[in-house]
Motif scaffolding. Structure first.
Motif, PDB file in Angstrom:
ATOM      1  N   ALA A  23       3.237  -6.547  -1.380  1.00 35.27           N
ATOM      2  CA  ALA A  23       4.136  -5.506  -2.113  1.00 35.27           C
ATOM      3  C   ALA A  23       3.470  -5.053  -3.397  1.00 35.27           C
ATOM      4  CB  ALA A  23       5.676  -5.916  -2.260  1.00 35.27           C
ATOM      5  N   PHE A  24       2.917  -5.912  -3.968  1.00 34.25           N
ATOM      6  CA  PHE A  24       2.287  -5.564  -5.328  1.00 34.25           C
ATOM      7  C   PHE A  24       0.715  -5.058  -5.263  1.00 34.25           C
ATOM      8  CE2 PHE A  24       5.336  -8.551  -6.363  1.00 34.25           C
ATOM      9  CZ  PHE A  24       6.027  -7.665  -7.664  1.00 34.25           C
ATOM     10  N   VAL A  25       0.237  -4.717  -4.169  1.00 31.47           N
ATOM     11  CA  VAL A  25      -1.169  -4.041  -3.667  1.00 31.47           C
ATOM     12  C   VAL A  25      -1.314  -2.714  -4.332  1.00 31.47           C
ATOM     13  CG1 VAL A  25      -2.533  -3.290  -2.069  1.00 31.47           C
ATOM     14  CG2 VAL A  25      -1.578  -5.576  -1.796  1.00 31.47           C
ATOM     15  N   PRO A  26       0.065  -1.748  -4.251  1.00 31.85           N
ATOM     16  CA  PRO A  26      -0.261  -0.495  -4.612  1.00 31.85           C
ATOM     17  C   PRO A  26      -0.129  -0.559  -6.551  1.00 31.85           C
ATOM     18  CG  PRO A  26       1.438  -0.390  -3.107  1.00 31.85           C
ATOM     19  CD  PRO A  26       1.137  -1.782  -3.091  1.00 31.85           C
ATOM     20  N   PHE A  27       0.485  -1.518  -6.831  1.00 33.76           N
ATOM     21  CA  PHE A  27       0.670  -1.955  -8.186  1.00 33.76           C
ATOM     22  C   PHE A  27      -0.963  -2.055  -8.665  1.00 33.76           C
ATOM     23  CE2 PHE A  27       0.560  -4.528 -12.006  1.00 33.76           C
ATOM     24  CZ  PHE A  27       1.729  -4.088 -12.710  1.00 33.76           C
ATOM     25  N   ALA A  28      -1.791  -2.883  -8.072  1.00 39.11           N
ATOM     26  CA  ALA A  28      -3.245  -3.201  -8.290  1.00 39.11           C
ATOM     27  C   ALA A  28      -3.957  -1.903  -8.407  1.00 39.11           C
ATOM     28  CB  ALA A  28      -3.467  -4.415  -7.586  1.00 39.11           C
ATOM     29  N   VAL A  29      -3.659  -1.225  -7.450  1.00 42.04           N
ATOM     30  CA  VAL A  29      -4.642  -0.040  -7.088  1.00 42.04           C
ATOM     31  C   VAL A  29      -4.495   0.794  -8.259  1.00 42.04           C
ATOM     32  CG1 VAL A  29      -4.842   1.938  -5.551  1.00 42.04           C
ATOM     33  CG2 VAL A  29      -4.570  -0.284  -4.657  1.00 42.04           C
ATOM     34  N   ALA A  30      -2.856   1.129  -8.543  1.00 40.43           N
ATOM     35  CA  ALA A  30      -2.767   2.011  -9.843  1.00 40.43           C
ATOM     36  C   ALA A  30      -3.301   1.398 -11.025  1.00 40.43           C
ATOM     37  CB  ALA A  30      -1.334   2.079  -9.849  1.00 40.43           C
ATOM     38  N   LEU A  67      11.404   0.615  -4.725  1.00 43.58           N
ATOM     39  CA  LEU A  67      10.645  -0.317  -5.549  1.00 43.58           C
ATOM     40  C   LEU A  67       9.236   0.430  -6.104  1.00 43.58           C
ATOM     41  CD1 LEU A  67      10.627  -3.322  -6.596  1.00 43.58           C
ATOM     42  CD2 LEU A  67       9.511  -3.971  -4.587  1.00 43.58           C
ATOM     43  N   LEU A  68       8.811   1.048  -5.141  1.00 39.69           N
ATOM     44  CA  LEU A  68       7.288   1.513  -5.345  1.00 39.69           C
ATOM     45  C   LEU A  68       7.173   2.479  -6.519  1.00 39.69           C
ATOM     46  CD1 LEU A  68       4.352   1.585  -4.282  1.00 39.69           C
ATOM     47  CD2 LEU A  68       5.096   3.336  -2.613  1.00 39.69           C
ATOM     48  N   PRO A  69       7.910   3.411  -6.670  1.00 40.87           N
ATOM     49  CA  PRO A  69       7.763   4.399  -7.976  1.00 40.87           C
ATOM     50  C   PRO A  69       7.666   3.683  -9.271  1.00 40.87           C
ATOM     51  CG  PRO A  69       9.195   5.324  -6.265  1.00 40.87           C
ATOM     52  CD  PRO A  69       9.176   3.993  -5.782  1.00 40.87           C
ATOM     53  N   GLY A  70       8.434   2.620  -9.325  1.00 43.71           N
ATOM     54  CA  GLY A  70       8.566   1.991 -10.510  1.00 43.71           C
ATOM     55  C   GLY A  70       7.420   0.987 -10.666  1.00 43.71           C
ATOM     56  N   LEU A  71       7.005   0.618  -9.727  1.00 49.42           N
ATOM     57  CA  LEU A  71       5.681  -0.455  -9.694  1.00 49.42           C
ATOM     58  C   LEU A  71       4.299   0.516 -10.183  1.00 49.42           C
ATOM     59  CD1 LEU A  71       6.069  -2.739  -6.587  1.00 49.42           C
ATOM     60  CD2 LEU A  71       5.926  -3.310  -9.058  1.00 49.42           C
ATOM     61  N   LEU A  72       4.542   1.773  -9.603  1.00 54.34           N
ATOM     62  CA  LEU A  72       3.048   2.575  -9.867  1.00 54.34           C
ATOM     63  C   LEU A  72       3.135   3.096 -11.321  1.00 54.34           C
ATOM     64  CD1 LEU A  72       2.919   4.769  -6.405  1.00 54.34           C
ATOM     65  CD2 LEU A  72       1.557   2.949  -7.256  1.00 54.34           C
ATOM     66  N   LEU A  73       4.527   3.366 -12.039  1.00 57.32           N
ATOM     67  CA  LEU A  73       4.511   3.915 -13.135  1.00 57.32           C
ATOM     68  C   LEU A  73       4.183   2.633 -14.282  1.00 57.32           C
ATOM     69  CD1 LEU A  73       7.721   6.436 -13.029  1.00 57.32           C
ATOM     70  CD2 LEU A  73       5.265   7.012 -13.500  1.00 57.32           C
TER      71      LEU A  73
END
Length: 451
Positions: free
Chosen positions: A313-320, A370-376
């Protein structure tokens, strides 16, 4: 006593890029190691038969010695030369990391984690001292720090992601293979890729009274704060180390005011830009670390996700983080470190606010809960870390590079401990995230006024 130190740098390579890559890998690994036990901690407890208090101490041991010894580590780097201190720290860090997976009992594993923190406290400020010698021109050093600032949050993200994958696929013990491999590679490649730094003037004293007070005070106060996760604030287990630590740190401040050559010169922290940078590092580290811990628990407990799925679930966080980290340098160059830091803090605050509102609700789908907050949070955190790194080290002379590294890393280590312990008293995970978001927003407003 005033000492003038001249740093001499002898390059073994005409281009500093390879040296920066090596130092960056080391810095990321230090923070990776800090976060690497977070996800597999329940498995470790079950395998070794540990109770909650023992697990808390095991998780915190690395950070306690790391934070407590950083100021002394910075003084040693400035006194004996960055590369020499880096080599010594890597030997300790690598040996402790190699011992950890071989342990069969709690005591030995705990000692290995303390040993890792000791080595890391020598390595982190020494790496920044070598980085200063690698980029002697102020403009080049500023650009390097714009990238360096984001490496720590990337290392923490990698630690959380990979530890979940490793513990799901094989044993948690394999998590220690990363610090062992990186330490070994740095010891082999360092003499070829990194400049040699040595003091050319009279050496500063070690300020042993200040070093003892700072180390004991930071360690005891941090330990007391860590225990608030399992004990009440009014319990003796929390109050005794916390109050003792505060008394020792008060003594440290008084000693430093009178010392001829203080471990942490009071004037070093009076610079407004440096103060904003250190505060930004602390709060951004608190926001990202708190989000990882609270969301990881929420996904596994509230939604019933596995450790592997939670890491995914935190992979997009790492990419951002990677994308924003690449953009941070040009943004700082165009708009200045103060404005970039303010924008990053504000963006991270919005991300945390979104996570507080919807991220912990199991009824809200991941894609828009969850995803929008993680990316920001990732994008803002990367830019804030980069800008804060520039602010915190701006104008530091080469002979104080180790001190700057020690102070910067201390802010990064202590921030999550202090802030997380404070916001957890609010009673709910969502309130904790919201309070941290508010603090980031206030600091963003202050940062915007920094030229």
């Amino acid at each position: 006593m005033t000492a003038t130190t001249t740093l001499t740098a002898t390059r073994s390579t005409p281009a500093p890029a390879a040296g920066f890559a090596l130092l960056g890998a080391v810095q990321m690994t230090l923070i990776f190691t800090l976060a690497s036990l977070a996800v597999p901690l329940p498995r470790i407890g079950a395998e070794l038969g540990l109770d909650r208090a023992e697990l808390i101490l095991l998780s915190a041991a690395y950070g306690l010695t790391f934070a407590g010894l950083l100021l002394l580590g910075g003084r040693l780097a400035d006194r004996y030369g960055g590369r020499r201190a880096l080599t010594g720290g890597l030997l300790v860090f690598g040996a402790a990391s190699a011992l950890a997976p071989l342990t069969t009992g709690y005591g030995t594993l705990l000692a290995a984690r303390f040993g890792q923190g000791l080595g890391a406290a020598l390595v982190a400020p020494a790496a920044m001292a070598v980085l200063r010698a690698l980029y002697p021109a102020p403009a080049a050093y500023g650009r390097a720090m714009a990238t360096w600032g984001g490496l720590s949050v990337l290392g923490a993200t990698a630690g959380n992601l990979l530890s979940g994958v490793i513990s799901a696929v094989t044993s948690w013990r394999w998590s220690f293979a990363v610090p062992v491999a990186v330490a070994a590679a740095a010891l082999v490649l360092g003499p070829r890729l990194l400049p040699s730094t040595a003091g050319g003037g009279p050496r500063r004293g070690l300020d042993l009274p200040g070093a003892l007070l700072a180390t004991a005070g930071i360690t005891l106060a941090s330990y007391g704060l860590v225990l608030t996760d399992a004990r009440a604030w009014t319990s003796a287990a929390v109050l005794v180390p916390l109050l003792t630590g505060i008394v020792l740190l008060t003594g440290f401040v008084l000693v430093e005011r009178r010392a001829a050559d203080p471990l942490l010169p009071p004037a070093f922290l009076r610079d407004r830009r440096r103060g904003i940078g250190l505060a930004a590092v602390s709060l951004t580290a608190s926001g990202t670390a708190g989000a990882f811990v609270l969301l990881s628990l929420g996904l596994q407990r509230g939604r019933g996700w596995s450790a592997l799925l939670t890491s995914g679930a935190f992979v997009p966080f790492a990419v951002a983080l990677l994308v924003a980290g690449r953009a941070a340098g040009p943004l700082i160059g165009r708009y200045g470190a103060g404005r970039a830091t303010a924008a990053g803090l504000g963006t991270a605050a919005v991300g945390l606010a979104l996570l507080a509102a919807t991220g912990l609700d199991p009824a809200v789908p991941y894609a828009y809960g969850l995803l929008p907050g993680l990316l920001l949070l990732a994008a803002g955190g990367a830019v804030a870390f980069a800008g804060a790194g520039v602010l915190a080290t701006d104008g530091v002379p080469p002979e104080r590079a180790g001190l700057a590294g020690g102070v910067l890393n201390t802010a990064m280590e202590l921030g999550p401990t202090v802030v997380f312990a404070a916001v957890l008293t609010l009673g709910s995970d969502a309130a904790s995230l919201a309070a941290t978001a508010l603090a980031l927003g206030v600091l963003a407003a202050l940062s915007s006024r920094t030229a």
